[in-house]
Design a protein around this motif. Sequence first.
Motif, PDB file in Angstrom:
ATOM      1  N   SER A 246      30.275  29.569  40.405  1.00 29.14           N
ATOM      2  CA  SER A 246      31.606  29.245  39.918  1.00 29.14           C
ATOM      3  C   SER A 246      31.706  27.734  39.725  1.00 29.14           C
ATOM      4  CB  SER A 246      32.664  29.720  40.924  1.00 29.14           C
ATOM      5  OG  SER A 246      32.496  29.034  42.166  1.00 29.14           O
ATOM      6  N   VAL A 294      28.651  31.192  33.261  1.00 35.24           N
ATOM      7  CA  VAL A 294      29.994  30.648  33.459  1.00 35.24           C
ATOM      8  C   VAL A 294      30.237  29.554  32.433  1.00 35.24           C
ATOM      9  CG1 VAL A 294      31.401  29.203  34.985  1.00 35.24           C
ATOM     10  CG2 VAL A 294      30.288  31.232  35.890  1.00 35.24           C
ATOM     11  N   ASN A 297      36.341  28.002  33.178  1.00 36.35           N
ATOM     12  CA  ASN A 297      36.883  28.966  34.145  1.00 36.35           C
ATOM     13  C   ASN A 297      36.734  30.396  33.657  1.00 36.35           C
ATOM     14  OD1 ASN A 297      37.754  27.330  36.327  1.00 36.35           O
ATOM     15  ND2 ASN A 297      39.507  26.656  35.114  1.00 36.35           N
ATOM     16  N   LEU A 299      33.975  33.666  33.421  1.00 37.94           N
ATOM     17  CA  LEU A 299      32.719  34.336  33.736  1.00 37.94           C
ATOM     18  C   LEU A 299      32.412  35.318  32.626  1.00 37.94           C
ATOM     19  CD1 LEU A 299      30.394  35.214  35.717  1.00 37.94           C
ATOM     20  CD2 LEU A 299      32.040  36.880  36.648  1.00 37.94           C
ATOM     21  N   PRO A 316      38.306  31.882  41.663  1.00 36.13           N
ATOM     22  CA  PRO A 316      36.930  32.391  41.613  1.00 36.13           C
ATOM     23  C   PRO A 316      36.702  33.687  42.373  1.00 36.13           C
ATOM     24  CG  PRO A 316      36.950  30.030  42.033  1.00 36.13           C
ATOM     25  CD  PRO A 316      38.363  30.507  42.182  1.00 36.13           C
TER      26      PRO A 316
END
Length: 455
Positions: A246, A294, A297, A299, A316
């Motif tokens: 993250s 990633v 912000n 994924l 996260p």
Amino acid sequence: MKKIFLILFIVFSILHSKAQNDHENVNFLGLFNDTSVVAETHYGIRYQACWGWADSLTGKEYGIIGSTAGTYIIEVTNPTNPVQCDYIPHRQNDYIWHEYKTYKNYLHIISDDGGPNSFQIADLSYLPDSAYVVYDSTDIFLHAHTLFIEGDKLYVGIASSFSEYSSMNIYSLSNPLHPTLLRRLDQDYPFINSVHDMFVSNDTVYASCGYQGLYIFKYDELANQFLFLGSLEDGFNNYNHSSVLSPDHKILYMCEEVPDGRPVKIVDVSNINTPFLDSTFYSNVGATPHNPLVKNNMLIVAYYQDGVYLYDISNPQIPVRLGFFDTYPDNLPGSYLQPPYSGSWSAYANLPSGTLLAGDTKYGLFCLDISLVNKINETSKEQLEIFPIPASKQLKVNNVNNSTIQLLDLNGREYWRSKNISGNLQIDISGFKQGVYILKVSGKDKMTSKKVVIE
């Protein structure tokens, strides 16, 4: 007779609709698929990993995808019209694996197939005319499974020559035309059988070690050795395939390739010496997460059987789905059929234009528009008032503006929904089981989510 024609038309329409690429907030732009590519004989794979590269001098953008016989270089500056620029043949025509990374203008090409093989490096600076192969040899290694480049260092997992095998090697790229071996992981930790994939940040290696689980090492450049930091071993015969950090480096999103249908694992690595499993989530139960990445912000997970899924990870620990695009529409919804390694192999999200590239093992390289997802993600910071937390009978939500509200479990299953809500809302949760839920609020071009504990 008219009834028969009507029935046939309906059946055809249903079958045709099933063959379309299902999607949410992610739109199709273009596709490269060379129909002459022959599937390899073991799994039926035609294409493998994808990557991207942008020429800083010309502004042109390129997609790279592996096939059973070599590597395609495709200009995607106009993503609605992908154009092949070059093709780099490899040493056989039945490859299962190809993986790619770029360093400056150099493309690194590896494969883990047995038989005739080699490590290739191509200079992309001559594009769109051609990609010039500057290295194609076995003197560094014969074949390898994966690679990662950070700074001027190349990390290679499961590297084999004619006489040696190593779980992971690190090379210097000071001479980009001929990487120089710095250290082998098995010189320091011979008990590691293989590093199937790795994510590296500041020379800290989050090593996905297959059935051995997750191991974290630090490469000490001054001492030229690897130092052990922590591990998370899995005693359930699950194969740790790949992972990504993250943005705050506190959460590792981990994908397991075997057995089929494993969830993505959310691993807390805030204390790097004692990582622990926080929670898990699925795209759909049955699909297999293969490769994560990633971007800011967000994924992005490439799934076998399910295509590419995008999640908001501004929190996260609570990935919330923003959208998806199914690159492999052959399966009926909810039915995950063989072959198991069909669908999206990987994705690439770092082109300056924002075009998302997704490689599919059957259909080739997709160019996807994620502008709507980005817009939703950027405007999803709406401040909601949710109380009490934890809650037991009533959950109150204030400051809602013409939105749909959902209560989901951590795997995205919906337990409650209400549409077109504005103002304040009270939700009766007296019949809900105790646990952790996600309250998702979505409207036009906006979305936000918060964790809710029901006791």
